[in-house]
Design a protein around this motif. Structure first.
Motif, PDB file in Angstrom:
ATOM      1  N   ASP A  61      42.490  62.592  58.425  1.00 17.25           N
ATOM      2  CA  ASP A  61      41.395  61.772  57.903  1.00 17.25           C
ATOM      3  C   ASP A  61      41.818  60.983  56.673  1.00 17.25           C
ATOM      4  O   ASP A  61      42.632  61.444  55.860  1.00 17.25           O
ATOM      5  CB  ASP A  61      40.202  62.656  57.548  1.00 17.25           C
ATOM      6  N   TYR A  62      41.228  59.798  56.520  1.00 20.14           N
ATOM      7  CA  TYR A  62      41.485  58.981  55.332  1.00 20.14           C
ATOM      8  C   TYR A  62      40.346  57.986  55.164  1.00 20.14           C
ATOM      9  O   TYR A  62      39.530  57.763  56.069  1.00 20.14           O
ATOM     10  CB  TYR A  62      42.816  58.237  55.433  1.00 20.14           C
ATOM     11  N   ILE A  63      40.304  57.350  53.988  1.00 20.41           N
ATOM     12  CA  ILE A  63      39.369  56.263  53.687  1.00 20.41           C
ATOM     13  C   ILE A  63      40.174  55.139  53.054  1.00 20.41           C
ATOM     14  O   ILE A  63      40.952  55.367  52.121  1.00 20.41           O
ATOM     15  CB  ILE A  63      38.246  56.715  52.736  1.00 20.41           C
ATOM     16  N   HIS A  64      39.991  53.923  53.536  1.00 22.27           N
ATOM     17  CA  HIS A  64      40.718  52.769  53.011  1.00 22.27           C
ATOM     18  C   HIS A  64      39.713  51.667  52.696  1.00 22.27           C
ATOM     19  O   HIS A  64      39.077  51.116  53.600  1.00 22.27           O
ATOM     20  CB  HIS A  64      41.751  52.274  54.022  1.00 22.27           C
ATOM     21  N   GLU A  65      39.556  51.357  51.409  1.00 16.28           N
ATOM     22  CA  GLU A  65      38.606  50.344  50.968  1.00 16.28           C
ATOM     23  C   GLU A  65      39.349  49.139  50.405  1.00 16.28           C
ATOM     24  O   GLU A  65      40.261  49.283  49.593  1.00 16.28           O
ATOM     25  CB  GLU A  65      37.654  50.893  49.907  1.00 16.28           C
ATOM     26  N   MET A  66      38.930  47.959  50.818  1.00 17.13           N
ATOM     27  CA  MET A  66      39.440  46.700  50.274  1.00 17.13           C
ATOM     28  C   MET A  66      38.247  45.846  49.857  1.00 17.13           C
ATOM     29  O   MET A  66      37.360  45.574  50.672  1.00 17.13           O
ATOM     30  CB  MET A  66      40.286  45.960  51.317  1.00 17.13           C
ATOM     31  N   THR A  67      38.209  45.450  48.592  1.00 14.45           N
ATOM     32  CA  THR A  67      37.074  44.706  48.051  1.00 14.45           C
ATOM     33  C   THR A  67      37.564  43.518  47.244  1.00 14.45           C
ATOM     34  O   THR A  67      38.461  43.653  46.408  1.00 14.45           O
ATOM     35  CB  THR A  67      36.205  45.602  47.149  1.00 14.45           C
ATOM     36  N   ASP A  68      36.980  42.359  47.493  1.00 15.15           N
ATOM     37  CA  ASP A  68      37.198  41.227  46.600  1.00 15.15           C
ATOM     38  C   ASP A  68      35.856  40.832  46.013  1.00 15.15           C
ATOM     39  O   ASP A  68      34.814  40.909  46.668  1.00 15.15           O
ATOM     40  CB  ASP A  68      37.857  40.046  47.329  1.00 15.15           C
ATOM     41  N   ALA A  69      35.874  40.438  44.759  1.00 16.27           N
ATOM     42  CA  ALA A  69      34.641  40.102  44.047  1.00 16.27           C
ATOM     43  C   ALA A  69      34.859  38.842  43.222  1.00 16.27           C
ATOM     44  O   ALA A  69      35.924  38.654  42.621  1.00 16.27           O
ATOM     45  CB  ALA A  69      34.216  41.263  43.139  1.00 16.27           C
ATOM     46  N   TRP A  70      33.837  38.009  43.188  1.00 22.95           N
ATOM     47  CA  TRP A  70      33.884  36.754  42.449  1.00 22.95           C
ATOM     48  C   TRP A  70      32.636  36.637  41.598  1.00 22.95           C
ATOM     49  O   TRP A  70      31.543  37.048  42.010  1.00 22.95           O
ATOM     50  CB  TRP A  70      33.988  35.561  43.398  1.00 22.95           C
ATOM     51  N   ARG A  71      32.820  36.073  40.418  1.00 21.76           N
ATOM     52  CA  ARG A  71      31.698  35.944  39.514  1.00 21.76           C
ATOM     53  C   ARG A  71      31.827  34.675  38.684  1.00 21.76           C
ATOM     54  O   ARG A  71      32.918  34.319  38.236  1.00 21.76           O
ATOM     55  CB  ARG A  71      31.623  37.157  38.570  1.00 21.76           C
ATOM     56  N   ALA A  72      30.706  34.017  38.472  1.00 22.02           N
ATOM     57  CA  ALA A  72      30.646  32.873  37.565  1.00 22.02           C
ATOM     58  C   ALA A  72      29.426  33.045  36.668  1.00 22.02           C
ATOM     59  O   ALA A  72      28.365  33.487  37.128  1.00 22.02           O
ATOM     60  CB  ALA A  72      30.548  31.563  38.339  1.00 22.02           C
ATOM     61  N   GLN A  73      29.589  32.731  35.394  1.00 17.55           N
ATOM     62  CA  GLN A  73      28.474  32.856  34.452  1.00 17.55           C
ATOM     63  C   GLN A  73      28.424  31.642  33.532  1.00 17.55           C
ATOM     64  O   GLN A  73      29.462  31.163  33.069  1.00 17.55           O
ATOM     65  CB  GLN A  73      28.599  34.111  33.593  1.00 17.55           C
ATOM     66  N   LEU A  74      27.220  31.170  33.282  1.00 22.86           N
ATOM     67  CA  LEU A  74      26.982  30.079  32.346  1.00 22.86           C
ATOM     68  C   LEU A  74      26.007  30.546  31.287  1.00 22.86           C
ATOM     69  O   LEU A  74      24.937  31.063  31.612  1.00 22.86           O
ATOM     70  CB  LEU A  74      26.414  28.857  33.075  1.00 22.86           C
TER      71      LEU A  74
END
Length: 648
Positions: A261-274
């Protein structure tokens, strides 16, 4: 330059070496976890703890999990694939849904019941951690029930960087690096990367974890803008739960049923703030966030995959009107979220689109120069478009709504102390996978609702700080998984998600910090929580996996101008196994963990040796009750890590 016990002194020593850290923080410096704008901890009607860069450095910790363990009453559960953070009396399975985790104000909590991935945030990226103990339903809405943890990453406020290498027990190795600089008077950048691999304490539990982050920032006197992107990749083997006999024989072994058994997570995140100043009183802040995750896994030999994405738009308007009595402050905002989740697991074919909209307002009104009150409200609604091949083959649409109100009073009779009283309503909506697994006849779970009432007193001078907080948290329609509930038609395993009977939690927090000499600091904190059902078949029974008593003591000493030692003890009391709502089984034993760190600094170089669980204490980090036999997960044994870093 050696180690100094005040946070200000240590942070200033970092600045001498040109490290890309933000400005040092004093007791009355600003934080952002409360009010969703800059505030000072002593001027708000709430219990807030700030762990700054100096404390992180002197503790010698290597992970965010170890930094948070035992702080502000936090109880950590870990099934050896990632921790969950519980605040104010929630079980391990419920903690991920009742403690809100933020990264620079962006939600890390997932649409489903999976806990936020704390290993996605290397310590090298963290400037400080702000912990709000207690609910914040008005300001943050869904899931801000037991508390809010806001992790603030480094901003490109100065030119410089850091390179670090670490190695330790269980074949652990890690490399980290970050750099910040100026492109012009207004434009700055920040880049960070981290890679960690380890076999970990248990067999079949190795991980390979990496993350990168980049930020480009523009700042003038009236406008600030940044865009940020990050990527996180974590593959970890899952050793599974152990029976009581296996636990006693060899707590490090893997379950014979989960050897692949295993768990493999891949996440990309983007953010913009003004951030834009509108006039001398008002400013506008708008966040646009997007994250996308793909989680692949093998569970009991069966392959599965689930994906989730979340798009958020969070505009708010902040006002500050100065007067002789103090500042009148307004926060007006809206939170708009749309998430999609697809589950393709063994026996599960499910998809859900969840749309959540809410609006809120809060005002802080000065009555005198030492007394003010805060009042606010939020309204939220959610829509789930759910399809499940077994339970909802034709699909269904579920709608729910909730509101929260808040009132608090903050009184500062002197500059050294304050007293506050606060009442805050809270709520949480059912997660996408909770809605899909309910008993026959239940077409959607009701929102969980609660009320928190607390009072606190703080006092500080140049050498000591003392804080006392008392609280009561009452919940109704709490969303839990009940093993005794009737499973859905076509369900593959026993039990179902339900709205549970009423429950309540009483608690008290006491903390003390003392700096008897320039080179010596010590402190202690104690947390008590009495959590039980107040209705139904389990009325008067303790809530499972909640320890009544927990605490922490520490001492830090500058041995010489270059050497500093840090010693810490963490205590967690007895509690019933997760799921033992009737309190039929035996309590899990209490335990003390002792941690030691030795730090050395010479000019731009720093070395650290950290030993977690110094006395190699065996303890259970997570466990689940069953009449057929309990399942246990064990915490790490003695763990030694050494690191060396160079600041430039």
């Amino acid at each position: 330059m050696g180690f100094k016990r005040s946070s200000l002194a240590v942070l200033c020593s970092m600045a001498v070496y040109g490290v890309a850290y933000a400005e040092p923080q004093k007791i009355d410096d600003t934080i952002v976890v409360i009010g969703r704008q800059a505030e000072t901890p002593m001027d708000i009607a709430a219990s807030v703890t700030v762990i700054d860069a100096a404390e992180i450095e002197q503790s010698g910790v290597t992970t965010l999990t170890e930094l948070l363990r035992g702080r502000s009453g936090i109880q950590i559960s870990d099934s050896n694939t990632g921790p969950t953070i519980a605040m104010r009396g929630f079980s391990g399975s419920q903690a991920a849904n009742n403690t809100l985790i933020l990264l620079d104000g962006r939600r890390l909590n997932n649409m489903d019941i999976a806990a936020a991935s704390l290993s996605a945030i290397p310590l090298s990226q963290i400037e400080r951690v702000e912990i709000l103990s207690g609910s914040a339903g008005v300001l943050y809405g869904d899931q801000a029930v037991g508390g809010v943890i806001n992790i603030i990453t480094k901003a490109p406020n100065a030119a410089g960087g850091n390179l670090s290498l670490a190695a330790g027990s269980f074949n652990t190795a890690e490399g980290r690096g970050d750099i910040a600089g100026n492109l012009s008077d207004s434009w700055r950048y920040y880049l960070s990367g981290d890679y960690n691999r380890s076999d970990n304490y248990r067999d079949h539990n190795a991980n390979n974890t990496g993350s990168v982050l980049g930020r480009l920032q523009y700042r003038t006197d009236v406008r600030e803008f940044f865009v940020e992107g990050s990527y996180y990749d974590n593959k970890r083997q899952n050793p599974g739960a152990l029976s009581d006999a296996e636990l006693q024989t060899n707590p490090r072994q893997a379950s014979a049923y989960q050897l692949n058994d295993y768990i493999h997570e891949m996440t990309d995140a983007w953010r913009a703030q003004l951030q834009q100043k509108l006039d001398q009183h008002w400013q506008m802040v708008a966040d646009l966030n997007y994250s996308d995750s793909l989680v692949s896994s093998v569970s009991y030999g069966s392959y599965g995959q689930n994906s989730r994405s979340l798009l958020e738009f969070n505009p708010k308007f902040l006002a500050n009107y100065a007067s002789e009595k103090g500042a009148l402050k307004w926060v007006l905002g809206a939170d708009l979220h749309r998430g999609d989740a697809d589950f393709n697991l063994s026996g599960t074919d499910r998809s859900n689109t969840q749309t959540m909209t809410s609006a809120y307002a809060q005002a802080t009104v000065p009555l005198t120069s030492t007394l003010d009150y805060v009042v606010g409200g939020r309204y939220a609604k959610v829509k789930d478009e759910l399809q499940d091949a077994t339970v909802y083959p034709a699909g269904t649409v579920l709608d729910a709504h909730a509101h929260a109100l808040e009132f608090g009073v903050n009184y500062r009779p002197t500059a050294a102390q304050r007293v506050f009283v606060r009442a805050d309503q809270n709520f949480r909506f059912a997660k996408v996978d909770e809605q899909a697994y309910t008993s026959p006849g239940v077409n959607g779970l009701k929102p969980q609702k609660g009320t928190s009432i607390e009072a606190g007193w703080d006092w500080h001078n140049t050498a000591q700080t003392v804080a006392l907080n008392l609280y009561r948290l009452k919940l109704e329609d709490e969303i839990v998984y009940d093993m005794s509930a009737e499973k859905p038609a076509g369900g593959l395993f026993i039990g179902a998600n339900v709205n549970a009977d009423k429950s309540r939690r009483y608690g008290a927090d006491v903390s003390w910090n003392w700096q008897p000499a320039t080179l010596w600091q010590l402190g202690a904190e104690y947390h008590y929580v009495d959590a039980e059902f107040t209705a139904g078949a389990n009325e008067g029974k303790e809530l499972s996996w909640v320890a009544k008593h927990s605490g922490r003591v520490f001492s830090s000493v500058d041995i010489t101008n270059n050497w500093q030692v840090y010693l810490e003890g963490q205590y967690l009391g007895k509690r019933y196994m997760e799921g033992d709502d009737a309190n039929d089984g035996e309590r899990i034993d209490s335990y003390w963990l002792t941690n030691l760190a030795l730090n050395y600094r010479l000019n731009a170089w720093q070395a650290s040796l950290r030993v977690d669980n110094l006395f190699d204490r065996d303890y259970v980090s997570s466990g689940y009750y069953s009449s057929w036999g309990n399942g246990y997960y064990v915490g790490d044994g003695r763990n030694i890590n050494a690191s060396v870093s160079y600041h430039f």
